[in-house]
Motif scaffolding. Sequence first.
Motif, short mmCIF file in Angstrom:
data_model
loop_
_atom_site.label_atom_id
_atom_site.label_comp_id
_atom_site.label_asym_id
_atom_site.label_seq_id
_atom_site.Cartn_x
_atom_site.Cartn_y
_atom_site.Cartn_z
N ARG A 160 13.19 2.57 7.35
CA ARG A 160 13.25 1.66 5.82
C ARG A 160 11.72 1.00 5.73
NH1 ARG A 160 15.67 -4.39 4.74
NH2 ARG A 160 14.32 -4.93 6.27
N ALA A 161 11.17 0.86 6.93
CA ALA A 161 9.83 0.43 6.74
C ALA A 161 8.82 1.39 6.23
CB ALA A 161 9.38 -0.29 8.38
N ALA A 162 9.05 2.83 6.69
CA ALA A 162 8.10 3.65 6.32
C ALA A 162 8.47 3.89 4.62
CB ALA A 162 8.82 5.17 7.11
N THR A 163 9.78 3.96 4.28
CA THR A 163 9.84 3.94 2.94
C THR A 163 9.38 2.93 2.09
OG1 THR A 163 12.24 4.78 3.58
CG2 THR A 163 11.88 4.35 1.26
N TRP A 164 9.23 1.85 2.43
CA TRP A 164 8.45 0.53 1.67
C TRP A 164 7.11 0.95 1.63
CZ3 TRP A 164 10.61 -4.89 3.86
CH2 TRP A 164 12.02 -4.96 3.63
N LEU A 165 6.52 1.45 2.89
CA LEU A 165 5.18 1.77 2.74
C LEU A 165 4.87 2.91 1.97
CD1 LEU A 165 4.14 1.43 6.60
CD2 LEU A 165 3.69 -0.37 4.66
N GLN A 166 5.71 3.91 1.85
CA GLN A 166 5.54 4.97 0.79
C GLN A 166 5.52 4.46 -0.55
OE1 GLN A 166 8.08 7.87 3.01
NE2 GLN A 166 6.22 9.13 3.11
N SER A 167 6.50 3.63 -0.58
CA SER A 167 6.82 3.27 -2.16
C SER A 167 5.52 2.57 -2.81
CB SER A 167 8.12 2.24 -2.36
OG SER A 167 7.59 1.15 -1.85
N GLU A 223 6.94 -1.51 12.35
CA GLU A 223 7.81 -2.66 12.11
C GLU A 223 7.05 -3.60 11.27
OE1 GLU A 223 9.12 -4.69 15.85
OE2 GLU A 223 9.21 -6.63 14.80
N ILE A 224 7.73 -3.89 10.30
CA ILE A 224 7.24 -4.78 9.31
C ILE A 224 7.88 -6.37 9.27
CG2 ILE A 224 7.09 -5.56 6.70
CD1 ILE A 224 7.09 -2.44 6.23
N ALA A 225 7.02 -7.26 9.66
CA ALA A 225 7.59 -8.65 10.11
C ALA A 225 7.85 -9.23 8.32
CB ALA A 225 6.58 -9.47 10.62
N PRO A 233 10.10 -3.99 -0.65
CA PRO A 233 8.82 -3.18 -0.77
C PRO A 233 7.91 -3.50 -1.97
CG PRO A 233 11.22 -2.27 -1.85
CD PRO A 233 11.56 -3.35 -0.85
N GLU A 234 8.33 -4.65 -2.80
CA GLU A 234 7.93 -5.24 -3.95
C GLU A 234 6.47 -5.92 -3.16
OE1 GLU A 234 10.98 -5.85 -3.25
OE2 GLU A 234 11.19 -7.95 -2.76
N ALA A 244 2.57 -3.79 -2.10
CA ALA A 244 1.45 -3.41 -2.78
C ALA A 244 -0.02 -4.55 -2.80
CB ALA A 244 1.80 -3.16 -4.21
N ALA A 245 0.54 -5.83 -2.69
CA ALA A 245 -0.66 -6.74 -2.56
C ALA A 245 -1.30 -7.00 -1.18
CB ALA A 245 -0.06 -8.17 -2.95
N LYS A 246 -0.70 -6.00 -0.25
CA LYS A 246 -1.32 -6.16 1.03
C LYS A 246 -1.72 -4.96 1.66
CE LYS A 246 1.45 -10.16 1.91
NZ LYS A 246 2.73 -10.55 2.67
N LEU A 247 -2.14 -3.95 0.71
CA LEU A 247 -2.44 -2.62 1.10
C LEU A 247 -3.80 -2.63 2.01
CD1 LEU A 247 -1.82 -0.39 -2.07
CD2 LEU A 247 -0.60 -0.50 0.00
N ASP A 248 -4.69 -3.60 1.75
CA ASP A 248 -5.73 -3.62 2.51
C ASP A 248 -5.63 -3.97 3.94
OD1 ASP A 248 -5.02 -6.17 1.80
OD2 ASP A 248 -6.93 -7.09 1.76
#
Length: 475
Positions: free
Chosen positions: A419-426, A444-446, A453-454, A457-461
Motif C-alpha cells: 500500500r505504501a508503494a502504491t501511494w508513492l507511485q500514485s 513504511e509511511i507514518a 495517497p492524497e 503530493a505535497a511532500k515529494l521533496d
Amino acid sequence: MAKSKLNYLQIVKLLGKHHQQHLLAFYDQLDSHQQNALLDQIRELDFKAIPGWIEQYVLNGSPMVVPTELEPAPYYPARPDKALAAQYDKARMRGEELIRTGKVAAFVVAGGQGTRLGFDGPKGNFPISPIRKKTLFHLFAEMIAATVAKYGAAIPWYIMTSPQNHQATLDIFESEGYYGLNKADVCFFQQGTLPMFDLSGKILLAHQSAIATGPDGHGGSLKALHVSGVLKDLKRRGIEYLSYWQIDNPLVKILDPLFIGLHDLDGAEMSSKTLIKAHPLEKVGNFCVVDGRVNVIEYSDLSDEQAHRKNLDGTLTFELGSIAIHILSSSFVEQLNAKGCGLPLHRAVKKIAYIDERGNPIQPDKPNAVKLETFIFDALPLANKSIILEILRSEEFAPVKNASGADSPEVTHRMMIERAATWLQSAGVAVPRKADGSPDATIEIAPSFALGPEDIAAKLDRIPPLSPGESVYLE
Ligand code: UTP
C-alpha cells in the motif's frame, strides 16, 4: 429502592434449582475475601436467561435460523461513476465538516482474546509496522494524532477492553505515555462477560473461587457503551457518531470523511464498509437484505448454492464481505439500550481450561466448552437505515488473525508495504519492483506523513529516491 442482595442460603437454593450447585463445591476451603468474590460472581449470573441458553445453545447446538429469502444488499461502489462522484464529493465535505466540528469519535473494540494469533498480552500491543515495528495501538494513536492535526478538532478515542485484558491495556498506555495523545481523550471501558458451559450445561469453574467466563463478543460493545457511561460522555462532548473498527486491522482508515458523510447525508443509523469477496467461500460474513433490512449472514450459514450463485454478468450474487468497520449513530446505540440491547447469541465450542470436581486444573486437548458471544453486525437489521460502502482490500483491510498462513502478520506486513508503494507511485514516485511485481524495497509511511495517497503530493521533496532492496521510513 436498592435491589436486595441474595445471601448465601438463597444462593445455595438458586444454584440447586438450576443444577449448578458445584459452583460452591470448594466454598468452605476459601478465605472470606474469596468467598465474597465468588458469591458476587454468582449474583451477577443471569439465571432468568441461563436455562434457555443451556437448552438452546449448549444442549441443542446452534439454533440460528438462516432466512432462505436473501437478496443482495445495495452498496456504494469504491469506484463511482460521474453522477455518484459528485455525491461522493458532497459527502466527503460533509464528513470533513463533522470531524472538524467534533461530532465524530474513534472507537476500537479490543476486548477479544486473540487466541488464534497466540500473542502474549493484548493484541493491540502486537508489533506490526514493517520497519519501526510499531504496535497496532501505536499506529492507531498516530492516525488519531494526524487526524487531529489535519482537522484541528479533538477526537476522543474510546477503547473497549474486557476484564481479561483491561489492566494490561491500561498499563501499556501508561508506559507508552498514551503515545503522545491527550490522556483525557483516551477513554477505556470494559465489556461484559458470559459464563462458559461444559457440554452438559454445567457452568465451568476457572478455579476454586471463580467461574470461567469470557468476554461477551464485540456485540457486547453496544451494551457496554451504555453501562460504562460512554453514551453520557458522548452527549457531554456533543458527539453524534462513533467510527468503529477492530483492533487487528492496521490498514483501517479510522475516520473516513466519505464514509461518515454518506452515513450522515443518508440519515443512516448504522453503516458498514464492505469488500468484494476474493472467492465465493471466503471466510467473511455476507451482506444480504432480508425483509428489506441489511443483515450479515455468516459464511458458515450461507448454503453452497447461495455462496456460488451468480448474476447474469458472471459476478457473485452475494459478493459483499463484511470487514467489521462501521459508523454507529450514538442515538441508535441509545435506542438499542432503551430496548434492552437484545442481540442474538452465537455459540462456539472451544478448549477452555477449568477445574474438575476434585479441584484439579484441566487443560483440555479437545474442545470441551461452549462460549457464547454476541456480534456487532446483528445490530444492522435493527437500524432503520443502513448504508454500505465498498472499499478496496489493498487499501483498507489486512487483519492480523492467525500466527501463520491467511490473515497472518506476514501477509499484513506485505500488504502494508504494497500500500505504501502504491501511494508513492500514485504521486509519481518511482518504486523499484521485483520480477513478480512486488515492491523491491521495504517502505513504511507514518500516519504523520500521510493518512492517504492524497497527502503524498505535497511532500515529494521529503521522499528520497528509492533504490532496490532499500528500507525507507517516511515521517
Ligand atoms: P475476533 O473475532 O478476531 O476474536 O475479534 P478474538 O477474540 O480477538 O480472537 P480469537 O478468535 O480468539 O483468535 C474481532 C475483534 O473484536 C474484538 C477483538 O478484540 C477484535 O478487535 N472483540 C472480540 C472484542 O472486543 N470482544 C470480544 O468479546 C470479542
